[in-house]
Design a protein around this motif. Structure first.
Motif, mmCIF file in Angstrom:
data_model
loop_
_atom_site.group_PDB
_atom_site.id
_atom_site.type_symbol
_atom_site.label_atom_id
_atom_site.label_comp_id
_atom_site.label_asym_id
_atom_site.label_seq_id
_atom_site.Cartn_x
_atom_site.Cartn_y
_atom_site.Cartn_z
ATOM 1 N N VAL B 97 5.529 37.273 -16.588
ATOM 2 C CA VAL B 97 5.618 37.100 -18.219
ATOM 3 C C VAL B 97 6.957 35.622 -18.796
ATOM 4 C CG1 VAL B 97 5.040 37.519 -20.770
ATOM 5 C CG2 VAL B 97 3.251 38.325 -19.056
ATOM 6 N N LYS B 98 7.341 36.730 -18.543
ATOM 7 C CA LYS B 98 9.216 36.980 -18.653
ATOM 8 C C LYS B 98 9.398 35.315 -17.704
ATOM 9 C CE LYS B 98 13.900 37.661 -19.251
ATOM 10 N NZ LYS B 98 14.569 38.477 -19.972
ATOM 11 N N ALA B 99 9.287 35.156 -16.805
ATOM 12 C CA ALA B 99 9.466 33.885 -15.524
ATOM 13 C C ALA B 99 8.470 32.812 -15.837
ATOM 14 C CB ALA B 99 9.164 34.964 -14.798
ATOM 15 N N TYR B 100 7.396 33.309 -16.287
ATOM 16 C CA TYR B 100 6.444 32.150 -16.303
ATOM 17 C C TYR B 100 6.735 31.307 -18.122
ATOM 18 C CZ TYR B 100 2.316 29.487 -17.375
ATOM 19 O OH TYR B 100 1.395 28.887 -17.692
ATOM 20 N N VAL B 101 6.728 32.771 -19.559
ATOM 21 C CA VAL B 101 7.078 31.742 -20.468
ATOM 22 C C VAL B 101 8.946 31.138 -20.604
ATOM 23 C CG1 VAL B 101 7.299 32.322 -22.597
ATOM 24 C CG2 VAL B 101 5.548 32.492 -21.331
ATOM 25 N N GLY B 102 9.211 31.621 -20.169
ATOM 26 C CA GLY B 102 10.966 31.949 -19.983
ATOM 27 C C GLY B 102 11.612 30.162 -19.347
ATOM 28 N N VAL B 139 0.635 33.558 -13.363
ATOM 29 C CA VAL B 139 -0.580 33.374 -14.041
ATOM 30 C C VAL B 139 -2.113 34.286 -13.430
ATOM 31 C CG1 VAL B 139 -2.690 31.793 -14.890
ATOM 32 C CG2 VAL B 139 -0.288 31.151 -15.333
ATOM 33 N N GLU B 140 -1.750 33.646 -12.125
ATOM 34 C CA GLU B 140 -3.465 35.204 -11.236
ATOM 35 C C GLU B 140 -2.463 36.058 -11.479
ATOM 36 O OE1 GLU B 140 -3.534 31.549 -7.597
ATOM 37 O OE2 GLU B 140 -3.178 33.599 -7.104
ATOM 38 N N HIS B 141 -1.817 36.526 -11.388
ATOM 39 C CA HIS B 141 -0.723 38.093 -11.352
ATOM 40 C C HIS B 141 -1.281 38.517 -12.271
ATOM 41 C CE1 HIS B 141 0.104 37.563 -6.918
ATOM 42 N NE2 HIS B 141 0.483 38.632 -7.254
ATOM 43 N N VAL B 142 -1.230 37.935 -13.747
ATOM 44 C CA VAL B 142 -1.246 38.292 -14.899
ATOM 45 C C VAL B 142 -2.733 38.720 -15.482
ATOM 46 C CG1 VAL B 142 -0.889 37.695 -17.666
ATOM 47 C CG2 VAL B 142 0.911 37.143 -15.643
ATOM 48 N N ARG B 143 -3.184 37.276 -15.435
ATOM 49 C CA ARG B 143 -4.335 37.493 -15.185
ATOM 50 C C ARG B 143 -5.278 38.456 -14.569
ATOM 51 N NH1 ARG B 143 -6.130 32.470 -18.126
ATOM 52 N NH2 ARG B 143 -8.061 33.292 -18.459
ATOM 53 N N ALA B 144 -5.133 38.769 -13.284
ATOM 54 C CA ALA B 144 -5.804 39.898 -12.854
ATOM 55 C C ALA B 144 -6.010 41.087 -13.316
ATOM 56 C CB ALA B 144 -5.227 39.786 -10.882
ATOM 57 N N ALA B 145 -4.659 41.567 -13.501
ATOM 58 C CA ALA B 145 -4.172 42.497 -14.300
ATOM 59 C C ALA B 145 -4.708 42.828 -15.592
ATOM 60 C CB ALA B 145 -2.761 42.567 -14.527
ATOM 61 N N ILE B 146 -4.636 42.217 -16.377
ATOM 62 C CA ILE B 146 -5.636 42.241 -17.809
ATOM 63 C C ILE B 146 -7.191 42.201 -17.401
ATOM 64 C CG2 ILE B 146 -6.247 40.979 -19.324
ATOM 65 C CD1 ILE B 146 -3.651 39.116 -19.743
ATOM 66 N N ASP B 212 0.440 27.361 -24.941
ATOM 67 C CA ASP B 212 -0.951 27.218 -24.644
ATOM 68 C C ASP B 212 -0.466 27.479 -23.297
ATOM 69 O OD1 ASP B 212 -1.594 25.323 -25.611
ATOM 70 O OD2 ASP B 212 -0.734 23.533 -24.984
ATOM 71 N N ARG B 213 0.548 28.416 -22.763
ATOM 72 C CA ARG B 213 1.147 29.038 -21.682
ATOM 73 C C ARG B 213 0.287 30.474 -21.925
ATOM 74 N NH1 ARG B 213 5.403 25.418 -21.073
ATOM 75 N NH2 ARG B 213 6.791 26.857 -22.986
ATOM 76 N N MET B 214 1.129 30.870 -23.242
ATOM 77 C CA MET B 214 0.300 32.430 -23.121
ATOM 78 C C MET B 214 -1.147 32.285 -22.783
ATOM 79 S SD MET B 214 2.826 34.526 -23.783
ATOM 80 C CE MET B 214 2.444 35.674 -25.103
ATOM 81 N N ALA B 215 -2.086 31.113 -23.630
ATOM 82 C CA ALA B 215 -2.788 31.131 -23.224
ATOM 83 C C ALA B 215 -3.742 30.944 -22.281
ATOM 84 C CB ALA B 215 -3.972 29.832 -23.976
ATOM 85 N N ALA B 216 -3.341 30.383 -20.947
ATOM 86 C CA ALA B 216 -3.246 30.452 -19.911
ATOM 87 C C ALA B 216 -3.219 31.303 -18.877
ATOM 88 C CB ALA B 216 -1.794 29.533 -19.275
ATOM 89 N N LEU B 217 -2.144 32.371 -19.246
ATOM 90 C CA LEU B 217 -1.821 33.790 -19.121
ATOM 91 C C LEU B 217 -2.941 34.358 -19.884
ATOM 92 C CD1 LEU B 217 1.811 34.690 -19.586
ATOM 93 C CD2 LEU B 217 0.671 34.370 -17.608
ATOM 94 N N GLY B 218 -3.856 34.254 -20.346
ATOM 95 C CA GLY B 218 -5.358 34.890 -20.852
ATOM 96 C C GLY B 218 -4.375 35.914 -22.103
ATOM 97 N N LEU B 219 -3.345 35.467 -23.100
ATOM 98 C CA LEU B 219 -2.466 36.484 -24.048
ATOM 99 C C LEU B 219 -2.556 35.179 -25.216
ATOM 100 C CD1 LEU B 219 0.156 37.258 -22.173
ATOM 101 C CD2 LEU B 219 -1.895 38.951 -22.466
ATOM 102 N N ASP B 220 -2.736 36.619 -26.136
ATOM 103 C CA ASP B 220 -2.846 35.634 -27.341
ATOM 104 C C ASP B 220 -1.356 35.512 -27.947
ATOM 105 O OD1 ASP B 220 -5.459 36.173 -28.281
ATOM 106 O OD2 ASP B 220 -4.972 38.584 -29.381
ATOM 107 N N ALA B 221 -1.093 33.961 -28.588
ATOM 108 C CA ALA B 221 0.397 33.611 -29.543
ATOM 109 C C ALA B 221 0.992 33.873 -30.135
ATOM 110 C CB ALA B 221 0.864 31.897 -28.829
#
Lengths: 221, 221
Positions: B97-102, B139-146, B212-221
């Motif tokens: 998440v940090k790599a993607y968001v940061g 995105v793929e890995h975080v969504r799969a984990a959720i 938008d990025r948090m949403a792409a991960l499947g997370l609330d911003a």
């Protein structure tokens, strides 16, 4: 090609080297965090990147041979990770000594094995072993640190001995589990059983080169 | 060339990006140690190497401009190191998440600034910002984990907010110390004083893209 009696051994060797390079990348990148300046950090990062590029070459060669790189690396992940866990550098100088001594030892070992490989694999091994600049950088910095404060030499000499001891421990563990690799090293189907004389002579060469490296750093072996 | 009124600002920007890429290398390489498999480790290491190559490009461009890369990076070492210390990932998913968001946040910010640069510098900034594959992998890995365990989503959403908060804290710190950079962003000699409307609009664009990025991960911003 998979019927070649040496195939398993070559895959073992390349898998071990690939795993070693990937974990060396990780270790160098981690030790870059201990760097006293941003230039030193960049220098260690550059070395880490060189290790990663070696990893990529080895992985590609495994694929070319028809081997599964992940499966080839798998047997070596635990021994190599354990080596790094048991020898985690606690400061910048320990990290430099480890990079120099550890890579030198690994290179000597691969060179011992590399000579009996097919030309394509042997060329690759030589390329991966080419010095990426670790030696000069580490030697200069460690010698300068000892000159500035001779008291650092004692603990670093002990550290060098510990590195060698842990490397031998993990090497024994791998040797006990990987028959193909051991056969490649000390004999094959036409020479059954382990040739302890040859193994002893090789260990002698490795420890002697280790002593030379410690001396280059200005440390007792 | 050093008399160009924007020179200090360009050096500041490139110095900040170079320092950011080097520390991003370090962070990704460190987080590779948290990877659940050797393939994931290699993938994160590959991303780290891409960041290091960007660092090299930026450093070379600074040298070409006649600037000292170490001096250019110096003002940003502490704020960026503090950001990473205060947001050290404690597990693999936090690292992703940090790599993607940061990286997304940094890229948006550099893009905002990059448009007002000379063509050569602007081209370089665009090249450095090119996605190195972080997005899809994270995105793929975080969504799969959720999907596998929905309970991980809550803590990761909090983590995303904390990343944004710490980034803003360090950005304020840098803004308070680097006048040239702030002038480049919100006005110059012909437009004295900070244009708070423009700054506010930019912050709005950055936080909106973050959501938008948090949403792409499947997370609330």
């Amino acid at each position: 090609m998979n019927a070649d009696p040496g195939f398993d051994a070559v895959v073992d060797l390349l898998g071990m080297m690939a795993c070693g390079e990937l974990l060396a990348f990780e270790r160098l990148a981690h030790d870059a965090a201990l760097a006293p300046s941003i230039e030193d950090k960049a220098e260690l990062a550059r070395m880490a990147v060189a290790e990663f590029n070696h990893f990529t070459l080895l992985r590609e060669h495994l694929v070319k041979l028809g081997a599964d790189p992940t499966a080839a690396m798998a047997p070596f992940v635990d021994p190599l990770a354990e080596f790094h866990q048991r020898t985690a550098a606690s400061n910048w100088l320990e990290g430099l000594v480890k990079a120099y001594v550890g890579d030198g030892l690994a290179a000597d070992f691969y060179r011992e094995i590399g000579e009996i490989l097919d030309p394509a694999t042997s060329d690759l091994v030589q390329e991966v072993l080419a010095d990426t600049g670790h030696s000069r950088f580490a030697v200069e910095h460690v010698r300068a640190a000892i000159e500035a404060d001779p008291r650092v030499a004692g603990p670093l000499a002990l550290w060098g001995r510990r590195l060698m001891g842990e490397a031998l421990t993990q090497a024994q563990r791998v040797a006990g589990e990987r028959d193909a690799l051991v056969s490649l090293l000390v004999g094959g189907v036409d020479r059954p059983g382990i040739d302890f004389n040859e193994l002893g002579a090789m260990l002698g060469r490795l420890t002697s080169a280790h002593s030379d490296r410690m001396a280059a750093l200005g440390l007792d072996a």
